[in-house]
Design an enzyme around this catalytic site. Structure first.
Site, short mmCIF file in Angstrom:
data_model
loop_
_atom_site.label_atom_id
_atom_site.label_comp_id
_atom_site.label_asym_id
_atom_site.label_seq_id
_atom_site.Cartn_x
_atom_site.Cartn_y
_atom_site.Cartn_z
N LEU A 167 -7.58 -5.46 -17.82
CA LEU A 167 -6.71 -6.54 -18.32
C LEU A 167 -7.17 -7.91 -17.85
CD1 LEU A 167 -3.35 -4.66 -17.72
CD2 LEU A 167 -4.51 -4.99 -19.91
N ASN A 168 -7.70 -7.96 -16.64
CA ASN A 168 -8.20 -9.23 -16.10
C ASN A 168 -9.33 -8.91 -15.12
OD1 ASN A 168 -8.58 -11.52 -14.34
ND2 ASN A 168 -6.61 -12.33 -15.06
N GLY A 209 -5.12 0.34 -9.10
CA GLY A 209 -4.76 -0.05 -7.73
C GLY A 209 -5.22 0.93 -6.67
N GLU A 210 -5.42 2.17 -7.05
CA GLU A 210 -5.71 3.17 -6.03
C GLU A 210 -7.10 3.80 -6.13
OE1 GLU A 210 -1.52 5.09 -4.94
OE2 GLU A 210 -1.65 4.14 -6.88
N GLY A 223 1.91 -0.01 -12.26
CA GLY A 223 2.66 -1.24 -12.52
C GLY A 223 2.30 -1.91 -13.83
N PHE A 282 0.82 -1.22 0.00
CA PHE A 282 0.00 0.00 0.00
C PHE A 282 0.85 1.26 0.00
CE2 PHE A 282 -2.54 -3.23 2.41
CZ PHE A 282 -3.40 -3.54 1.36
N GLY A 318 0.74 -9.20 -4.59
CA GLY A 318 -0.39 -10.07 -4.30
C GLY A 318 -1.58 -9.70 -5.18
MO1 MOS Z 1 0.96 3.27 -3.89
S1 MOS Z 1 0.73 4.55 -2.28
O1 MOS Z 1 1.45 4.38 -5.08
O2 MOS Z 1 2.06 2.11 -3.52
#
Ligand code: MOS
Length: 676
Positions: free
Chosen positions: A562-563, A636-637, A488, A233, A446
């Protein structure tokens, strides 16, 4: 090339790492078997400010190999990150700072000896309390991730003074701690002049560079192994003191040394989301057109490093108003250094902005969804998230009701997060028989990075996904960017795509290709964002003040998904983390001790399964192929951006009580609730 005809990308492929993880076969940083492994235990500062005069140890402790402190530790090279200058000086800058490292033949002996160490300290008065009127506050030049601290378009003050409808509110968010399931850990081993680090992090390439510089080595001499990571995180985005301490311990003892942080150390040496005090002023016409926004954030950093949580920045991108000012002030306190935590800036900033906008909607008597649509003329994807999300959730501003002791209401909020990519390099090798190896120094937190990269490579090489062998999590592989900033998959997938296309275009004349995205990424100038809309239904007990989130729904634009299986997991995880931000999470400061007192998961509350009643996420799945070859945006965020505001707005809708200081605990709500 083949991406438009893809079969693997976009399908819910699972790569079956689950059995390895649940059976314990998958190795995390502290689990690599080593001969003669020794264990390091940190002696943490019991004071927030002062000087360490001496460290007294009991020479009779037999299992102890060394007790390192600034009086005897090897000298390190200077680092850009002063927090990594561990055991280098007598200065104590925060409570919990590593003052000594005990190294012993067992973890029990190390901990016992660490508890027996006597520290001679000259304590000084400390100041750990953030106040918006703190006399030492100042305006920094830049805020995270390195953008100007202020912005000013038009005349916000003038427009606010003449606006027919205004809100002027202060929202406060507390300090928060990342707390991934796997605490930070490192095993370090010197192999002749080379340093091997088994380390839990989000950026093997970056950790290798940072630690190498600290030990005066070239980056190639440091080998970081990061095969599996139990979350981060943001707190594992850069090298943390555990990596440096383990390397120091191994250097001195000649043995492999493990430094695995106990949960309590996660509240001192790895960072936190800084608390914020945000004043938001919004001006609008009677028909709900925004004319002015001013968003000012006051936050804290440590004595060691200026790291400014950029809570006002998100307001620059959200609604195009003619008079828009944003700014930040920061106070340097005797606290641990704040760091990245999921959607740094956006997560707390959108609490301020999207709750203030809800307050405006109430004043105007406007539907908060329509208010946002009206003010987003140049953001069609956001508008589509708002419309589709409202539809799927069954949004109705009239959904308030009373059900026995429960007051039920709904709320919503918008979301945004930058879509970005960072330079990375990937290598692909033909192994024969239509099998390929794809190598890149990415880290899988993960979230399924191996799966995604295999899907991308399979489509580019036109082979089934199980013929792709992914090698990641190792700094000796081609250099990759951080698993952070929701970048990523875009960054690494771009490099993998490039390498695969080069290999194919060689037409069988080569069996290996490498692609570095630096140039392509740098040519990308345009600011692009993922967007979303969150909808929440809550019920609040008039008897106990208990708040339950009965429904939570997020509608997102993440470009091409993507998935769907891994994406859904990321969206829901972010939304639930946002629920924690709204209702549960708060690092409670004891000003006398100079520390957060609830430094474990018994006292620092995060949502559990029982807190999640009904949750779902959906997405537009609209590729943006001019953004990167996959057409994807990071996800992710964005799940955590907006979900706390949606819940807080729902609490107001249900109860008529506006909570402006997070988290919305029942004791803040109960005194104001009607009795039924
Ligand atoms: Mo996130 S806070 O950019 O790992």
């Amino acid at each position: 090339m083949t991406s438009m005809l893809s079969r693997a990308v976009g399908s819910p492929v699972a790569r079956l790492e689950g059995p390895a993880k649940v059976s314990g076969a998958a190795r995390y940083a502290a689990e690599y078997p080593q001969d003669h492994l020794a264990y390091g235990w940190i002696v943490a500062s019991p004071v927030a400010r002062g000087r360490l005069d001496a460290v007294l140890t009991d020479p009779a402790e037999e299992d102890v190999l060394a007790v390192l402190w600034h009086g005897n530790a090897p000298e390190l090279e200077k680092s850009d990150d002063p927090e990594l200058a561990v055991l280098q000086s007598d200065e104590i800058r925060y409570r919990g700072q590593p003052l000594a490292l005990v190294i012993a033949t067992s973890i029990e002996a190390a901990r016992r000896a660490a508890q027996a160490v006597q520290l001679e300290i000259t304590a000084e008065d400390h100041d750990v309390e953030l106040r918006a009127d703190h006399p030492d506050r100042y305006t920094p030049e830049t805020v995270v991730p390195d953008v100007p601290a202020g912005s000013d378009i038009g005349d916000a003050d003038g427009a606010l003074a003449t606006a027919p409808v205004t809100v002027d509110v202060v929202y406060e968010t507390p300090a928060l701690h990342n707390n991934p399931m796997e605490p930070h850990a490192t095993i370090a081993r010197w192999d002749d002049q080379d340093l091997i680090l088994y380390d839990s992090n989000q950026h093997p390439s970056g950790i290798a560079q940072t630690v190498a510089a600290i030990f005066g080595l070239t980056a190639e001499r440091v080998h970081v192994v990061t095969e599996h990571v139990g979350g981060g995180f943001g707190s594992k985005g850069s090298a943390r003191p555990n990596a440096v301490l383990a390397a120091l311990g191994s250097l001195v003892t000649g043995r492999p040394v493990q430094v695995a942080l106990p949960r309590q150390a996660m509240f001192s040496v790895v960072g936190h989301r800084a608390p914020t005090v945000q004043r938001i002023r919004i001006g609008a016409t009677e028909d709900g057109t925004l004319t002015a926004i001013d968003h000012q954030t006051c936050t804290q950093s440590s004595r060691l490093l200026e790291f400014v949580e950029s809570a006002s920045v998100v307001t620059r991108d959200m609604y195009p108003v003619p008079n828009l000012r944003t700014g930040h002030q920061v106070v340097r306190l005797d606290v641990p250094t704040p760091r990245w935590m999921r959607a740094p800036g956006e997560a707390p900033g959108m609490v301020g902005l999207e709750c203030a906008l809800d307050e405006l909607a109430v004043k105007l008597g406007a539907d908060p969804v329509e208010l946002r649509i009206r003010n987003s003329p140049s953001n069609p994807r956001y508008v589509e998230c708002l419309r589709t999300g409202a539809d799927r959730f069954g949004w109705s501003p009239r959904a308030r009701r009373v059900d026995g002791e429960w007051l039920v209401g709904t709320g919503m909020a918008g979301a945004t997060y930058p879509a970005q990519a960072m330079p990375s390099t990937a290598r692909v090798r033909a192994l024969g028989g239509d099998e390929y190896e794809v190598a890149i120094a990415a880290a899988d937190l993960g979230t399924g990075a191996r799966t995604i990269l295999a899907q991308i490579a399979a489509d580019e090489l036109d082979v089934p996904v199980d013929q792709i062998h992914i090698r990641i999590g190792d700094s000796t592989l081609p250099q990759a960017s951080v698993a952070g900033g929701s970048s990523g998959s875009a960054s690494w997938g771009w490099a993998v795509t490039g390498a695969c296309r080069e290999l194919r275009s060689a037409g069988g004349t080569r069996d290996e290709a490498t692609f570095d995205t630096t140039e392509s990424v740098q040519q990308q100038k345009e600011d692009r964002h993922a967007s979303g809309a969150h909808f929440a239904e809550v019920r609040v007990s008039t008897v106990t003040g208990e708040i339950r989130v009965s429904r939570l729904f997020g509608m997102f634009d993440g470009g091409r998904i993507l998935n769907p299986r891994t994406a859904r997991s990321q969206f829901l995880g972010g939304m639930i983390m946002g629920m924690g931000m709204a209702l549960h999470e708060e690092s409670v400061l004891d000003p006398a001790q100079g520390t957060w007192v609830n430094h474990d998961l018994a006292e620092y509350h995060i949502p559990t399964h029982a807190d999640v009643e009904w949750i779902d996420a959906a997405w537009l799945d609209a590729p943006e192929l001019d953004l990167n070859p996959m057409g994807s945006k990071g996800i992710g965020e964005i799940g955590i951006v907006g979900s706390p505001a949606a819940i807080l707005n729902a609490i107001f809708h249900a109860t008529g009580v506006r909570i402006r200081s997070l988290p919305a605990r029942l004791d803040k709500l109960l005194p104001h609730l009607p009795t039924t």
